[in-house]
Design a protein around this motif. Structure first.
Motif, PDB file in Angstrom:
ATOM      1  N   TYR A 136       0.867  -1.181   0.000  1.00  0.00           N
ATOM      2  CA  TYR A 136       0.000   0.000   0.000  1.00  0.00           C
ATOM      3  C   TYR A 136       0.903   1.231   0.000  1.00  0.00           C
ATOM      4  CZ  TYR A 136      -4.274   2.619   0.685  1.00  0.00           C
ATOM      5  OH  TYR A 136      -5.342   3.462   0.498  1.00  0.00           O
ATOM      6  N   VAL A 137       0.933   1.920  -1.149  1.00  0.00           N
ATOM      7  CA  VAL A 137       1.844   3.042  -1.353  1.00  0.00           C
ATOM      8  C   VAL A 137       1.056   4.222  -1.920  1.00  0.00           C
ATOM      9  CG1 VAL A 137       3.937   3.808  -2.557  1.00  0.00           C
ATOM     10  CG2 VAL A 137       3.706   1.405  -1.881  1.00  0.00           C
ATOM     11  N   ARG A 138       1.233   5.391  -1.307  1.00  0.00           N
ATOM     12  CA  ARG A 138       0.599   6.630  -1.779  1.00  0.00           C
ATOM     13  C   ARG A 138      -0.903   6.475  -2.027  1.00  0.00           C
ATOM     14  NH1 ARG A 138       5.364   6.791  -5.204  1.00  0.00           N
ATOM     15  NH2 ARG A 138       6.943   7.999  -4.119  1.00  0.00           N
ATOM     16  N   GLY A 139      -1.578   5.839  -1.071  1.00  0.00           N
ATOM     17  CA  GLY A 139      -3.030   5.783  -1.124  1.00  0.00           C
ATOM     18  C   GLY A 139      -3.642   4.695  -1.970  1.00  0.00           C
ATOM     19  N   LYS A 140      -2.831   3.723  -2.424  1.00  0.00           N
ATOM     20  CA  LYS A 140      -3.422   2.614  -3.187  1.00  0.00           C
ATOM     21  C   LYS A 140      -2.515   1.391  -3.151  1.00  0.00           C
ATOM     22  CE  LYS A 140      -1.664   4.103  -7.657  1.00  0.00           C
ATOM     23  NZ  LYS A 140      -1.955   4.425  -9.025  1.00  0.00           N
ATOM     24  N   PHE A 141      -3.112   0.242  -3.479  1.00  0.00           N
ATOM     25  CA  PHE A 141      -2.329  -0.987  -3.553  1.00  0.00           C
ATOM     26  C   PHE A 141      -1.507  -1.002  -4.828  1.00  0.00           C
ATOM     27  CE2 PHE A 141      -5.350  -2.819  -0.412  1.00  0.00           C
ATOM     28  CZ  PHE A 141      -4.396  -3.263   0.494  1.00  0.00           C
TER      29      PHE A 141
END
Length: 176
Positions: A136-141
């Protein structure tokens, strides 16, 4: 020493005739792992692989499910052994009719258990490996190089993000 966060148990259950098998399986899973707090729509699975078709039949579809009770990450190996045992309970003439892939969601990742070693998997004991399937990076998978094709799809990620939101609410209650 920092104690690892509790995580949200997730399973991907797939079968031919998924609605029938899910109804048979759900009480067994809930008896063992507690109530489910999320069940996805039926998700296409067969378009990603024909690997299971000979054993399990045609028209494979699946459901992503989440369990209410949080678990410790170290429990994943035992949970995978238990789901393998449940798959055998539902087998007919030695062929699986349902496949149960357990894993967990943490606020930073989606992890799956496997009995198969691969370069991106870490041995966690009892013949079981774990892989970070999505980060989970910068608000998304975000996909990883070895992420299975179905988990690269937005449809799957959408359900995992909903489960992640449920997890975050449970986590906030614990941390208060």
């Amino acid at each position: 020493m920092k104690v690892p966060d509790l995580v949200n148990l997730v399973m991907f259950i797939f079968a031919s005739h998924i609605d029938y098998w899910f109804n048979e399986l759900k009480p067994v899973l809930e008896e063992r792992f507690g109530p489910m707090d999320y069940v996805s729509d039926n998700l296409d699975f067969e378009k990603y692989t024909l690997y299971y078709s000979e054993e399990m039949g045609q028209g494979l579809k699946g459901k992503l499910v989440s369990f209410e009770r949080l678990i410790h990450p170290y429990q994943l190996a035992d949970i995978k052994l238990e789901t393998n045992s449940i798959e055998k309970m539902f087998s007919i003439e030695g062929k699986r009719k349902v496949n149960i892939d357990p894993g967990y969601i943490h606020h930073t990742q989606f992890v799956l258990a496997s009995t198969k070693h691969w370069g991106n998997r870490i041995y966690i004991g009892k013949g079981i490996y774990a892989e970070v399937t999505l980060a989970y990076v910068r608000g998304k998978f975000k996909d990883m190089e070895f992420t299975y094709p179905n988990y690269r799809e937005e449809e799957y990620k959408k359900h995992l993000e909903k489960i992640r939101e449920i997890y975050l609410k449970k986590r906030r209650k614990i941390l208060k």
